[in-house]
Design an enzyme around this catalytic site. Sequence first.
Site, PDB file in Angstrom:
ATOM      1  N   PHE A  40       3.884   8.546   4.318  1.00 44.11           N
ATOM      2  CA  PHE A  40       5.333   8.736   4.228  1.00 44.11           C
ATOM      3  C   PHE A  40       5.917   8.193   2.938  1.00 44.11           C
ATOM      4  O   PHE A  40       7.005   8.576   2.537  1.00 44.11           O
ATOM      5  CB  PHE A  40       6.025   7.989   5.373  1.00 44.11           C
ATOM      6  CG  PHE A  40       5.768   8.594   6.700  1.00 44.11           C
ATOM      7  CD1 PHE A  40       6.221   9.866   6.991  1.00 44.11           C
ATOM      8  CD2 PHE A  40       5.082   7.896   7.666  1.00 44.11           C
ATOM      9  CE1 PHE A  40       5.997  10.424   8.218  1.00 44.11           C
ATOM     10  CE2 PHE A  40       4.846   8.454   8.902  1.00 44.11           C
ATOM     11  CZ  PHE A  40       5.301   9.723   9.186  1.00 44.11           C
ATOM     12  N   GLY A  41       5.220   7.236   2.368  1.00 43.44           N
ATOM     13  CA  GLY A  41       5.771   6.578   1.198  1.00 43.44           C
ATOM     14  C   GLY A  41       5.132   5.215   1.072  1.00 43.44           C
ATOM     15  O   GLY A  41       4.049   4.973   1.625  1.00 43.44           O
ATOM     16  N   GLU A  42       5.807   4.335   0.375  1.00 42.59           N
ATOM     17  CA  GLU A  42       5.200   3.032   0.112  1.00 42.59           C
ATOM     18  C   GLU A  42       5.425   2.061   1.270  1.00 42.59           C
ATOM     19  O   GLU A  42       6.388   2.178   2.025  1.00 42.59           O
ATOM     20  CB  GLU A  42       5.787   2.460  -1.175  1.00 42.59           C
ATOM     21  CG  GLU A  42       5.404   3.325  -2.375  1.00 42.59           C
ATOM     22  CD  GLU A  42       5.772   2.697  -3.709  1.00 42.59           C
ATOM     23  OE1 GLU A  42       6.633   1.800  -3.719  1.00 42.59           O
ATOM     24  OE2 GLU A  42       5.180   3.124  -4.713  1.00 42.59           O
TER      25      GLU A  42
ATOM     26  N   LYS B 293       7.852  -0.074   5.937  1.00 39.43           N
ATOM     27  CA  LYS B 293       7.336   1.259   5.597  1.00 39.43           C
ATOM     28  C   LYS B 293       8.546   2.148   5.357  1.00 39.43           C
ATOM     29  O   LYS B 293       9.413   2.275   6.230  1.00 39.43           O
ATOM     30  CB  LYS B 293       6.543   1.760   6.804  1.00 39.43           C
ATOM     31  CG  LYS B 293       5.547   2.811   6.539  1.00 39.43           C
ATOM     32  CD  LYS B 293       4.661   2.853   7.784  1.00 39.43           C
ATOM     33  CE  LYS B 293       3.754   4.017   7.859  1.00 39.43           C
ATOM     34  NZ  LYS B 293       2.900   3.967   9.018  1.00 39.43           N
TER      35      LYS B 293
ATOM     36  N   ASP C 274      -6.788   9.109  15.985  1.00 35.76           N
ATOM     37  CA  ASP C 274      -7.202   8.798  14.616  1.00 35.76           C
ATOM     38  C   ASP C 274      -7.684   7.360  14.517  1.00 35.76           C
ATOM     39  O   ASP C 274      -7.315   6.632  13.602  1.00 35.76           O
ATOM     40  CB  ASP C 274      -6.003   9.040  13.680  1.00 35.76           C
ATOM     41  CG  ASP C 274      -6.451   9.156  12.223  1.00 35.76           C
ATOM     42  OD1 ASP C 274      -7.674   9.193  11.976  1.00 35.76           O
ATOM     43  OD2 ASP C 274      -5.579   9.193  11.343  1.00 35.76           O
TER      44      ASP C 274
ATOM     45  N   GLY D  80       0.834  -1.193   0.000  1.00 36.43           N
ATOM     46  CA  GLY D  80       0.000   0.000   0.000  1.00 36.43           C
ATOM     47  C   GLY D  80       0.858   1.227   0.000  1.00 36.43           C
ATOM     48  O   GLY D  80       2.088   1.160  -0.089  1.00 36.43           O
ATOM     49  N   GLU D  81       0.163   2.359   0.104  1.00 34.97           N
ATOM     50  CA  GLU D  81       0.913   3.602   0.117  1.00 34.97           C
ATOM     51  C   GLU D  81       0.380   4.457   1.254  1.00 34.97           C
ATOM     52  O   GLU D  81      -0.831   4.634   1.392  1.00 34.97           O
ATOM     53  CB  GLU D  81       0.739   4.331  -1.210  1.00 34.97           C
ATOM     54  CG  GLU D  81       1.595   5.568  -1.277  1.00 34.97           C
ATOM     55  CD  GLU D  81       1.949   5.916  -2.707  1.00 34.97           C
ATOM     56  OE1 GLU D  81       1.758   5.077  -3.595  1.00 34.97           O
ATOM     57  OE2 GLU D  81       2.427   7.037  -2.908  1.00 34.97           O
TER      58      GLU D  81
END
Length: 815
Positions: free
Chosen positions: A537-539, A571, A670, A533-534
């Site tokens: 922060f990045g992939e 991550k 969250d 996934g993405e």
Amino acid sequence: MLLVFVELCRYPLGMTGGQIQDEDISASSQWSESTAARFGRLDLDNGDGDGAWCPDIMSGPDGLKEYLQVDLRSLHFITLVGTQGRHADGMGNEFAQRYRIKYSRDGSNWVGWQDRKGRQVIEGNKNAYDVVLKDLEPPIIARFVRFMPVTDHSMIVCMRVELYGCEWLDGLISYSIPDGHQMIYRGLDVYFNDSVNDGASGLGQLTDGTWGLDDFLHSHIYGMWPGYDYVGWNNKSLPKGYAEMIFEFDHVRNFTSMKVHCNNMFSRGVRMFRQATCYFRSGSDWEADPVTFRPTVDRVSQGARFITVSLGDRTASAIKCRFHFSDLWMLFSEVAFQSGKMVSTLLLGDDPTHKVDESNTRILIGCLVAIIAILMTIIVIILWRQVWQKMLEKASRRLLDDELTARLAVQTQAFSSNHSSLSSESGSTSNSTYERIFPLCSDYQEPSRLIRKLPEFAQSTEHLGPSTSCRALATSVSDGAPHYAEADIISLQESSDSSTYSIAAVNMNLFAGTDSSMREFPREKLTFKEKLGEGQFGEVHLCEAEGMQDFLDEDLSLEGNRDSPLLVAVKTLREDANKNARNDFLKEIRIMSRLRDPNIVHLLAVCVDTDPLCMITEYMENGDLNQFLCNLKLNEAADEDRKDQEENEGESMISSGMKYLSSLNFVHRDLATRNCLVGKNYTIKIADFGMSRNLYRGDYYRIQGRAVLPIRWMSWESILLGKFTMASDVWAFGVTLWEIVTLCKKQPYSQLSDEQVIENTGEFFRDQGKQVYLPKPLCCPDSVYNDLMLSCWRRNAKQRPSFQEIHTQINQGTL
Ligand code: ADP
């Protein structure tokens, strides 16, 4: 110390009353500007409980070095300390369960306080409200005092404190005496050492404000060993026939007398001293002419007593006294001095040699009166300013509430007219659905921006201060969607009445220092398998990690074959990430590394020695819960019973993870299905500590600046007042539960536009029965909706259940 006053020496020293100035309160660190040291003042009225010192424990290597320091400006005899947590009127729940105290007389030599049994840790608060007072036995003589919360790494603490005592007028800063001796009385060991003097402190049992009983064997009545009360010497062990003691003072003083508390149990070989000879020193040498004093011998009473030794108004900064034995033993429990400061002697001029010319005296007195008058004026101005500031703060807070009420009231009409269309999905203005790659587009909004969009707010937002004119919130990702984790840092202003939001910059050097809890994994041992996934922060990649099993601690090792590589999720921080994103990434690592719970995603290791930074977490093979539930819904073969069971277990697991977080007073901020991951055997774990990282403790829950926030999951007070607490996490849990029960078919309040969600929040605030709750999902049992979900959305945060209660409720199957 005036001995008779010791029991009365319990005055608050000025944290509460304000006599201690802000600049005299400092700390090792703070979470944010509004949890700075100066807010660490105990509040007896318990006001709104919204001011406290909160150290940045999570960013320190071990949290144990954090302290709140009070400078009393002069030596004080401190008999009592009081601590209190932070509750913020039900919104906060931070307190120090245990703490230690360090003190210093000169600001450089620090001594750890310990009780008479050598214990350093003081039991502190059990809740965020109550003031807990602790007698310091023995008391402290100090100018500087540090409160040091004792906590495990992840526990968040906030403290408000007060010191009680009185000014230490003796001026005695240290003494040196011969080591106490041991008596064997009828086979019983009796220790006469100075047990509270650890050498470093310079003062000890002779100045602790407590004096011995008549019978020195009776100390056991308060749990101590025989002889504890006294420091004592044996005539045979001191061949000169006297015990010599030197007392050092803060400055040159004019000594009238010395009081010595002596035992006189002559039936056991103990008598008060026969003679005291005292020498004086003002500069470097002892003066030749000592003062000698002989007390009257008492052969009748065996009672312990104070003996007053007249010191003949001699001036000195140090006194050396030789106490001569009159029997085998001599036992002292307290020594105190009475003196005046030299300056007073000179000015009042009793001594003809020091007499000052009368006219000069008048001038001096005139000057003094003028100085006092000026000082008084300054004090009055300072006090007036403080009162004025407080009034202003209160007024502005009230204004905000009124303003909010007024603004929201103006909307009522508009909202009500929209209201009828809310129940109809066709009336929806928000057709956004959950998307895997850029979920933030629809689930996260910037409330202040939405509020400003409304005409009624357009004008008044100017009041909200500079935050509204801050530069653009976020750097955009490739599709232009705001990416909240990458937000530019907006300066945090001291305007606690702002109801807008910011992402706080956390300046930290994560791997500086000695924190080795998270181990560096050799990145060459990671083999890429696929993209999972993405994130912000990045992939996130699925990788094989060779040798990971050996690498992990016992408690972290995951099931699987030791010989085959372990599957992990990696991550990675995007290469073009700015400094703030990098800091946030590291901060998230630090937070996660300290969380250990079966329902929290495990951080296994990191690669931070070189770029790109990576965090390696356990692989959750069923992806995120939102996606998982969506797919479940589409799977026609899925039977209803299994779904029900999974839902129930899911709720239980999430509430269990949240129960753990709440035990640490950790606010997630969250919670949503998109931030829960599903692993093997459908284990659900809470992930994504991005918001807690960014906004965690963000300016004392009153957040300035702006950020995009998950408004559909947020409590009304989080949106309108910027308050994030365990109770607002409970609200989000209710929404998450609703998502689970609806199998994430719809976004919460899908029929409401973002603006309408904000308007609805206003209705919660006004509490006139016009607020719209998430509807009861079709297959949702009444009990789940009425007893659980609705209770999570109670307006009064205090009336919402705790995660402990929710977890019990779900597990007991009472729903
Ligand atoms: P961010 O917090 O940066 O937004 P996430 O942690 O939510 O990123 O990761 C983005 C996506 O990557 C998740 O929605 C999930 O699908 C996938 N993912 C993240 N961590 C894992 C994991 N440990 N196991 C499996 N998939 C994961």
